[in-house]
Design an enzyme around this catalytic site. Sequence first.
Site, PDB file in Angstrom:
ATOM      1  N   ARG A  16      -4.894  -8.436  -9.493  1.00  0.00           N
ATOM      2  CA  ARG A  16      -5.959  -9.308  -9.984  1.00  0.00           C
ATOM      3  C   ARG A  16      -6.559  -8.656 -11.224  1.00  0.00           C
ATOM      4  O   ARG A  16      -6.749  -7.430 -11.243  1.00  0.00           O
ATOM      5  CB  ARG A  16      -7.016  -9.407  -8.876  1.00  0.00           C
ATOM      6  CG  ARG A  16      -8.019 -10.494  -9.012  1.00  0.00           C
ATOM      7  CD  ARG A  16      -8.795 -10.633  -7.716  1.00  0.00           C
ATOM      8  NE  ARG A  16      -7.973 -11.214  -6.660  1.00  0.00           N
ATOM      9  CZ  ARG A  16      -7.676 -12.503  -6.553  1.00  0.00           C
ATOM     10  NH1 ARG A  16      -8.187 -13.364  -7.403  1.00  0.00           N
ATOM     11  NH2 ARG A  16      -6.907 -12.940  -5.589  1.00  0.00           N
ATOM     12  N   LEU A  17      -6.826  -9.467 -12.237  1.00  0.00           N
ATOM     13  CA  LEU A  17      -7.425  -8.943 -13.460  1.00  0.00           C
ATOM     14  C   LEU A  17      -8.874  -8.513 -13.176  1.00  0.00           C
ATOM     15  O   LEU A  17      -9.617  -9.243 -12.536  1.00  0.00           O
ATOM     16  CB  LEU A  17      -7.409 -10.054 -14.511  1.00  0.00           C
ATOM     17  CG  LEU A  17      -7.332  -9.671 -15.975  1.00  0.00           C
ATOM     18  CD1 LEU A  17      -6.103  -8.805 -16.255  1.00  0.00           C
ATOM     19  CD2 LEU A  17      -7.279 -10.938 -16.835  1.00  0.00           C
ATOM     20  N   ILE A  18      -9.216  -7.311 -13.636  1.00  0.00           N
ATOM     21  CA  ILE A  18     -10.592  -6.826 -13.429  1.00  0.00           C
ATOM     22  C   ILE A  18     -11.521  -7.535 -14.420  1.00  0.00           C
ATOM     23  O   ILE A  18     -11.213  -7.656 -15.606  1.00  0.00           O
ATOM     24  CB  ILE A  18     -10.640  -5.292 -13.639  1.00  0.00           C
ATOM     25  CG1 ILE A  18      -9.811  -4.572 -12.562  1.00  0.00           C
ATOM     26  CG2 ILE A  18     -12.076  -4.774 -13.663  1.00  0.00           C
ATOM     27  CD1 ILE A  18     -10.372  -4.612 -11.162  1.00  0.00           C
ATOM     28  N   HIS A  48       1.227   0.771 -13.324  1.00  0.00           N
ATOM     29  CA  HIS A  48       2.023  -0.425 -13.596  1.00  0.00           C
ATOM     30  C   HIS A  48       3.502  -0.027 -13.659  1.00  0.00           C
ATOM     31  O   HIS A  48       3.855   0.954 -14.313  1.00  0.00           O
ATOM     32  CB  HIS A  48       1.572  -1.045 -14.920  1.00  0.00           C
ATOM     33  CG  HIS A  48       2.260  -2.343 -15.207  1.00  0.00           C
ATOM     34  ND1 HIS A  48       1.919  -3.518 -14.565  1.00  0.00           N
ATOM     35  CD2 HIS A  48       3.283  -2.640 -16.028  1.00  0.00           C
ATOM     36  CE1 HIS A  48       2.708  -4.482 -14.999  1.00  0.00           C
ATOM     37  NE2 HIS A  48       3.549  -3.985 -15.884  1.00  0.00           N
ATOM     38  N   ASN A  58      -5.211   2.268 -13.624  1.00  0.00           N
ATOM     39  CA  ASN A  58      -4.246   1.386 -12.976  1.00  0.00           C
ATOM     40  C   ASN A  58      -2.839   1.972 -13.116  1.00  0.00           C
ATOM     41  O   ASN A  58      -2.551   2.696 -14.071  1.00  0.00           O
ATOM     42  CB  ASN A  58      -4.278   0.012 -13.655  1.00  0.00           C
ATOM     43  CG  ASN A  58      -3.310  -0.974 -13.039  1.00  0.00           C
ATOM     44  OD1 ASN A  58      -3.174  -1.064 -11.815  1.00  0.00           O
ATOM     45  ND2 ASN A  58      -2.604  -1.731 -13.875  1.00  0.00           N
ATOM     46  N   ASN A  92       1.521   3.035  -2.579  1.00  0.00           N
ATOM     47  CA  ASN A  92       0.808   3.965  -3.471  1.00  0.00           C
ATOM     48  C   ASN A  92      -0.461   4.500  -2.806  1.00  0.00           C
ATOM     49  O   ASN A  92      -0.790   5.677  -2.959  1.00  0.00           O
ATOM     50  CB  ASN A  92       0.479   3.293  -4.806  1.00  0.00           C
ATOM     51  CG  ASN A  92       1.683   3.306  -5.732  1.00  0.00           C
ATOM     52  OD1 ASN A  92       2.013   4.340  -6.313  1.00  0.00           O
ATOM     53  ND2 ASN A  92       2.360   2.175  -5.848  1.00  0.00           N
ATOM     54  N   GLY A 119       0.786  -1.234   0.000  1.00  0.00           N
ATOM     55  CA  GLY A 119       0.000   0.000   0.000  1.00  0.00           C
ATOM     56  C   GLY A 119       0.812   1.275   0.000  1.00  0.00           C
ATOM     57  O   GLY A 119       0.331   2.311   0.469  1.00  0.00           O
ATOM     58  N   LYS A 122     -15.341 -15.118  -9.959  1.00  0.00           N
ATOM     59  CA  LYS A 122     -14.959 -13.698  -9.989  1.00  0.00           C
ATOM     60  C   LYS A 122     -16.202 -12.815 -10.084  1.00  0.00           C
ATOM     61  O   LYS A 122     -16.303 -11.789  -9.419  1.00  0.00           O
ATOM     62  CB  LYS A 122     -14.049 -13.442 -11.206  1.00  0.00           C
ATOM     63  CG  LYS A 122     -13.568 -12.006 -11.308  1.00  0.00           C
ATOM     64  CD  LYS A 122     -12.706 -11.778 -12.524  1.00  0.00           C
ATOM     65  CE  LYS A 122     -11.353 -12.405 -12.348  1.00  0.00           C
ATOM     66  NZ  LYS A 122     -10.254 -11.450 -12.502  1.00  0.00           N
TER      67      LYS A 122
HETATM   68  C1  GAR Z   1       3.334  -0.991  -7.437  1.00  0.00           C
HETATM   69  O1  GAR Z   1       4.678  -0.909  -7.852  1.00  0.00           O
HETATM   70  C2  GAR Z   1       2.416  -1.094  -8.632  1.00  0.00           C
HETATM   71  O2  GAR Z   1       2.869  -0.388  -9.746  1.00  0.00           O
HETATM   72  C3  GAR Z   1       2.414  -2.570  -8.882  1.00  0.00           C
HETATM   73  O3  GAR Z   1       2.379  -3.152  -7.606  1.00  0.00           O
HETATM   74  C4  GAR Z   1       3.093  -2.328  -6.702  1.00  0.00           C
HETATM   75  C5  GAR Z   1       2.258  -2.141  -5.456  1.00  0.00           C
HETATM   76  O4  GAR Z   1       3.020  -1.534  -4.464  1.00  0.00           O
HETATM   77  N1  GAR Z   1       1.307  -2.962  -9.688  1.00  0.00           N
HETATM   78  C6  GAR Z   1       1.352  -3.917 -10.609  1.00  0.00           C
HETATM   79  O5  GAR Z   1       2.345  -4.579 -10.833  1.00  0.00           O
HETATM   80  C7  GAR Z   1       0.074  -4.127 -11.380  1.00  0.00           C
HETATM   81  N2  GAR Z   1       0.252  -4.978 -12.502  1.00  0.00           N
HETATM   82  P1  GAR Z   1       2.310  -0.844  -3.219  1.00  0.00           P
HETATM   83  O6  GAR Z   1       1.366  -1.881  -2.598  1.00  0.00           O
HETATM   84  O7  GAR Z   1       3.424  -0.512  -2.289  1.00  0.00           O
HETATM   85  O8  GAR Z   1       1.554   0.362  -3.702  1.00  0.00           O
END
Ligand code: GAR
Length: 206
Positions: free
Chosen positions: A92-94, A110, A108, A15, A13, A66
């Site tokens: 998880r894929l939406i 990435h 999203n 982000n 978490g 799902k």
């Molecule tokens: C982030 O780096 C995000 O970009 C990635 O997961 C991490 C979550 O970190 N997302 C993906 O790879 C989606 N395909 P966080 O829980 O510390 O925010």
Amino acid sequence: MSRRIAVFASGTGSNFDAIMKAVEADRLDCEVALLICDRPGAKVIEKARTYGVTTFVFDPKNYPSKADFEQEIVTELKKVEVEWLVLAGYMRLIGLTLLHAYPSNIINIHPSLLPAFPGKDAIGQAFEAGVKVTGVTIHYVDEGMDTGKIIEQEALYVEEGESRDSLQQRIQAIEHKLYPATIQTILNLGDKRRERGTKHEEKSTT
Ligand code: GAR
């Protein structure tokens, strides 16, 4: 209504934390009305509680499909009247249930320059591939794996001999600035779109 968002996350978490800090610092003008988490015990849940954000935590194993757990998510989202769904490390894929309930309003983040390295462990994939440049992408969500329309990207050079950990830290530092700023832009665009719609409606009724 227009400025209410839900954040989806599965893990640490960081982000989510960056989004909450931006809201608190008035750099991001919205209310995070709900955190959706698909992993009971994930660190992000505790973070949400410290910010006083309502959480909906579920275990996909407890649902037949799902479509079933996404239907319950939609019910929770409708209760808090959010307009935008912000995926922040939701691994998880939406599915179609959520996509149909919130068309064009799911984004999203990435950790790669899409379309390179979609899916899991994008940082590891880029590291193993030995690329010189990688980065962060923010995109709309469609039914594919990290295939939706790109909204924003930021690149960074991989330094000579850089470790995977260092690369991850630098990518996440970019994410923590870029995501709140891009969410702000998206919300502003949404407001403008709505204003134009309202003006159009006013004109067409006079
Ligand atoms: C982030 O780096 C995000 O970009 C990635 O997961 C991490 C979550 O970190 N997302 C993906 O790879 C989606 N395909 P966080 O829980 O510390 O925010």
